[in-house]
Design a protein around this motif. Structure first.
Motif, PDB file in Angstrom:
ATOM      1  N   ASP A  41       0.830  -1.216   0.000  1.00  0.00           N
ATOM      2  CA  ASP A  41       0.000   0.000   0.000  1.00  0.00           C
ATOM      3  C   ASP A  41       0.858   1.257   0.000  1.00  0.00           C
ATOM      4  O   ASP A  41       0.525   2.247  -0.661  1.00  0.00           O
ATOM      5  N   ASP A  42       1.985   1.233   0.735  1.00  0.00           N
ATOM      6  CA  ASP A  42       2.898   2.379   0.744  1.00  0.00           C
ATOM      7  C   ASP A  42       3.518   2.585  -0.636  1.00  0.00           C
ATOM      8  O   ASP A  42       3.685   3.722  -1.082  1.00  0.00           O
ATOM      9  N   VAL A  43       3.859   1.491  -1.308  1.00  0.00           N
ATOM     10  CA  VAL A  43       4.418   1.587  -2.663  1.00  0.00           C
ATOM     11  C   VAL A  43       3.396   2.232  -3.590  1.00  0.00           C
ATOM     12  O   VAL A  43       3.724   3.146  -4.356  1.00  0.00           O
ATOM     13  N   ARG A  44       2.141   1.795  -3.510  1.00  0.00           N
ATOM     14  CA  ARG A  44       1.076   2.394  -4.328  1.00  0.00           C
ATOM     15  C   ARG A  44       0.958   3.886  -4.055  1.00  0.00           C
ATOM     16  O   ARG A  44       0.854   4.690  -4.981  1.00  0.00           O
ATOM     17  N   ARG A  45       0.967   4.249  -2.773  1.00  0.00           N
ATOM     18  CA  ARG A  45       0.865   5.664  -2.404  1.00  0.00           C
ATOM     19  C   ARG A  45       2.043   6.458  -2.950  1.00  0.00           C
ATOM     20  O   ARG A  45       1.884   7.600  -3.375  1.00  0.00           O
ATOM     21  N   ALA A  46       3.246   5.877  -2.948  1.00  0.00           N
ATOM     22  CA  ALA A  46       4.423   6.573  -3.476  1.00  0.00           C
ATOM     23  C   ALA A  46       4.251   6.845  -4.974  1.00  0.00           C
ATOM     24  O   ALA A  46       4.510   7.956  -5.444  1.00  0.00           O
ATOM     25  N   PHE A  47       3.812   5.845  -5.724  1.00  0.00           N
ATOM     26  CA  PHE A  47       3.579   6.040  -7.160  1.00  0.00           C
ATOM     27  C   PHE A  47       2.499   7.094  -7.391  1.00  0.00           C
ATOM     28  O   PHE A  47       2.648   7.968  -8.245  1.00  0.00           O
ATOM     29  N   GLU A  48       1.420   7.022  -6.628  1.00  0.00           N
ATOM     30  CA  GLU A  48       0.330   7.995  -6.783  1.00  0.00           C
ATOM     31  C   GLU A  48       0.780   9.403  -6.405  1.00  0.00           C
ATOM     32  O   GLU A  48       0.414  10.372  -7.067  1.00  0.00           O
ATOM     33  N   THR A  49       1.603   9.505  -5.347  1.00  0.00           N
ATOM     34  CA  THR A  49       2.104  10.815  -4.922  1.00  0.00           C
ATOM     35  C   THR A  49       2.995  11.420  -5.992  1.00  0.00           C
ATOM     36  O   THR A  49       2.844  12.591  -6.357  1.00  0.00           O
ATOM     37  N   TYR A  50       3.911  10.617  -6.542  1.00  0.00           N
ATOM     38  CA  TYR A  50       4.780  11.146  -7.596  1.00  0.00           C
ATOM     39  C   TYR A  50       3.952  11.514  -8.832  1.00  0.00           C
ATOM     40  O   TYR A  50       4.181  12.560  -9.445  1.00  0.00           O
ATOM     41  N   ASP A  51       2.984  10.684  -9.178  1.00  0.00           N
ATOM     42  CA  ASP A  51       2.136  10.965 -10.342  1.00  0.00           C
ATOM     43  C   ASP A  51       1.400  12.295 -10.156  1.00  0.00           C
ATOM     44  O   ASP A  51       1.257  13.072 -11.094  1.00  0.00           O
ATOM     45  N   ARG A  52       0.953  12.570  -8.941  1.00  0.00           N
ATOM     46  CA  ARG A  52       0.200  13.789  -8.649  1.00  0.00           C
ATOM     47  C   ARG A  52       1.110  15.016  -8.556  1.00  0.00           C
ATOM     48  O   ARG A  52       0.783  16.080  -9.067  1.00  0.00           O
ATOM     49  N   THR A  53       2.300  14.869  -7.923  1.00  0.00           N
ATOM     50  CA  THR A  53       3.159  16.036  -7.658  1.00  0.00           C
ATOM     51  C   THR A  53       4.264  16.222  -8.684  1.00  0.00           C
ATOM     52  O   THR A  53       4.743  17.340  -8.866  1.00  0.00           O
ATOM     53  N   GLY A  54       4.729  15.137  -9.297  1.00  0.00           N
ATOM     54  CA  GLY A  54       5.864  15.226 -10.216  1.00  0.00           C
ATOM     55  C   GLY A  54       7.172  15.517  -9.506  1.00  0.00           C
ATOM     56  O   GLY A  54       8.161  15.871 -10.128  1.00  0.00           O
ATOM     57  N   SER A  55       7.206  15.331  -8.185  1.00  0.00           N
ATOM     58  CA  SER A  55       8.390  15.662  -7.395  1.00  0.00           C
ATOM     59  C   SER A  55       8.855  14.459  -6.580  1.00  0.00           C
ATOM     60  O   SER A  55       8.088  13.932  -5.754  1.00  0.00           O
ATOM     61  N   ILE A  56      10.099  14.065  -6.794  1.00  0.00           N
ATOM     62  CA  ILE A  56      10.657  12.968  -6.006  1.00  0.00           C
ATOM     63  C   ILE A  56      10.814  13.407  -4.548  1.00  0.00           C
ATOM     64  O   ILE A  56      10.518  12.644  -3.631  1.00  0.00           O
ATOM     65  N   SER A  57      11.255  14.637  -4.331  1.00  0.00           N
ATOM     66  CA  SER A  57      11.430  15.142  -2.959  1.00  0.00           C
ATOM     67  C   SER A  57      10.113  15.133  -2.197  1.00  0.00           C
ATOM     68  O   SER A  57      10.057  14.722  -1.033  1.00  0.00           O
ATOM     69  N   ASP A  58       9.027  15.581  -2.836  1.00  0.00           N
ATOM     70  CA  ASP A  58       7.714  15.559  -2.191  1.00  0.00           C
ATOM     71  C   ASP A  58       7.275  14.129  -1.901  1.00  0.00           C
ATOM     72  O   ASP A  58       6.661  13.852  -0.869  1.00  0.00           O
ATOM     73  N   THR A  59       7.605  13.220  -2.796  1.00  0.00           N
ATOM     74  CA  THR A  59       7.245  11.814  -2.600  1.00  0.00           C
ATOM     75  C   THR A  59       8.000  11.243  -1.407  1.00  0.00           C
ATOM     76  O   THR A  59       7.412  10.557  -0.569  1.00  0.00           O
ATOM     77  N   VAL A  60       9.291  11.544  -1.297  1.00  0.00           N
ATOM     78  CA  VAL A  60      10.081  11.074  -0.152  1.00  0.00           C
ATOM     79  C   VAL A  60       9.489  11.618   1.144  1.00  0.00           C
ATOM     80  O   VAL A  60       9.310  10.877   2.122  1.00  0.00           O
ATOM     81  N   ARG A  61       9.157  12.916   1.157  1.00  0.00           N
ATOM     82  CA  ARG A  61       8.569  13.518   2.369  1.00  0.00           C
ATOM     83  C   ARG A  61       7.243  12.858   2.732  1.00  0.00           C
ATOM     84  O   ARG A  61       6.964  12.585   3.894  1.00  0.00           O
ATOM     85  N   ALA A  62       6.412  12.584   1.726  1.00  0.00           N
ATOM     86  CA  ALA A  62       5.112  11.965   1.977  1.00  0.00           C
ATOM     87  C   ALA A  62       5.248  10.535   2.508  1.00  0.00           C
ATOM     88  O   ALA A  62       4.365  10.052   3.206  1.00  0.00           O
ATOM     89  N   MET A  63       6.364   9.892   2.205  1.00  0.00           N
ATOM     90  CA  MET A  63       6.551   8.503   2.601  1.00  0.00           C
ATOM     91  C   MET A  63       7.383   8.353   3.882  1.00  0.00           C
ATOM     92  O   MET A  63       7.722   7.239   4.270  1.00  0.00           O
ATOM     93  N   GLN A  64       7.718   9.477   4.519  1.00  0.00           N
ATOM     94  CA  GLN A  64       8.461   9.398   5.782  1.00  0.00           C
ATOM     95  C   GLN A  64       7.684   8.550   6.775  1.00  0.00           C
ATOM     96  O   GLN A  64       6.462   8.617   6.847  1.00  0.00           O
ATOM     97  N   GLY A  65       8.418   7.758   7.535  1.00  0.00           N
ATOM     98  CA  GLY A  65       7.792   6.887   8.515  1.00  0.00           C
ATOM     99  C   GLY A  65       7.402   5.527   7.954  1.00  0.00           C
ATOM    100  O   GLY A  65       6.871   4.686   8.672  1.00  0.00           O
ATOM    101  N   THR A  66       7.649   5.319   6.666  1.00  0.00           N
ATOM    102  CA  THR A  66       7.383   4.007   6.057  1.00  0.00           C
ATOM    103  C   THR A  66       8.728   3.316   5.844  1.00  0.00           C
ATOM    104  O   THR A  66       9.778   3.872   6.149  1.00  0.00           O
TER     105      THR A  66
END
Length: 175
Positions: A41-66
């Motif tokens: 589920d975290d992997v799915r969220r990471a792909f969806e976050t990058y797809d939505r933001t286009g930012s690897i840094s934002d994706t890393v921040r969103a996935m903190q704690g995983t």
């Protein structure tokens, strides 16, 4: 992993069994096969976050704690792994996919556009060229041509250049 296995391991691949004991986040090895685990589920969220933001840094921040990568380099590498659409060792249906192919493809297009630029040069093939020896990314560099002001742009194996633990023997440059 898009690499085809050595012929000695081909029987394992035909049976959809892992050749190594290492896995990507979101998968575990069960009875020699790659199966989604609790991190899928975290992997799915990471792909969806990058797809939505286009930012690897934002994706890393969103996935903190995983358990997902905490560096931009690690996250980018994870987002490029074809395991997540069920592909491995040259087989389209090697394992159960975690994400849909269209999401994966959109992310790949975004990653290809996310080209790093130096202050002086744009390396348009960054993230697209891979080393023929180790499969690692090729990184862009520049140097002046002998006795001239002309700048030559070229690509070298990142693993060789960074002198990682398992340094790649590829010393060739692509101009």
């Amino acid at each position: 992993n898009g690499k085809k296995p050595h012929f000695k391991a081909a029987h394992k691949v035909r049976n959809r069994e892992m050749i190594t004991g290492s896995t990507s986040p979101g998968y575990s090895i069960v009875n020699k096969r790659l199966v989604p685990n609790g991190d899928a589920d975290d992997v799915r969220r990471a792909f969806e976050t990058y797809d939505r933001t286009g930012s690897i840094s934002d994706t890393v921040r969103a996935m903190q704690g995983t358990s997902l990568p905490t560096s931009t380099t690690g996250m980018k590498q994870m987002l490029q792994r074809r395991w997540y659409i069920g592909e491995g060792y040259g087989m389209a249906d090697f394992c159960e996919p975690i994400i849909e192919r269209d999401l994966f493809e959109r992310v790949q297009v975004g990653l290809a556009r996310n080209i790093k630029k130096s202050q002086k040069h744009t390396y348009i093939f960054s993230g697209l060229i891979r080393c023929a020896e180790c499969g690692s990314m090729m990184c862009g560099s520049a140097r002046k041509q002998n006795g001239s002001e002309k700048i030559l742009l070229y690509y070298t194996c990142k693993k060789h250049y960074l002198k990682k633990y398992d340094k790649c023997p590829n010393t060739k440059a692509i101009y």
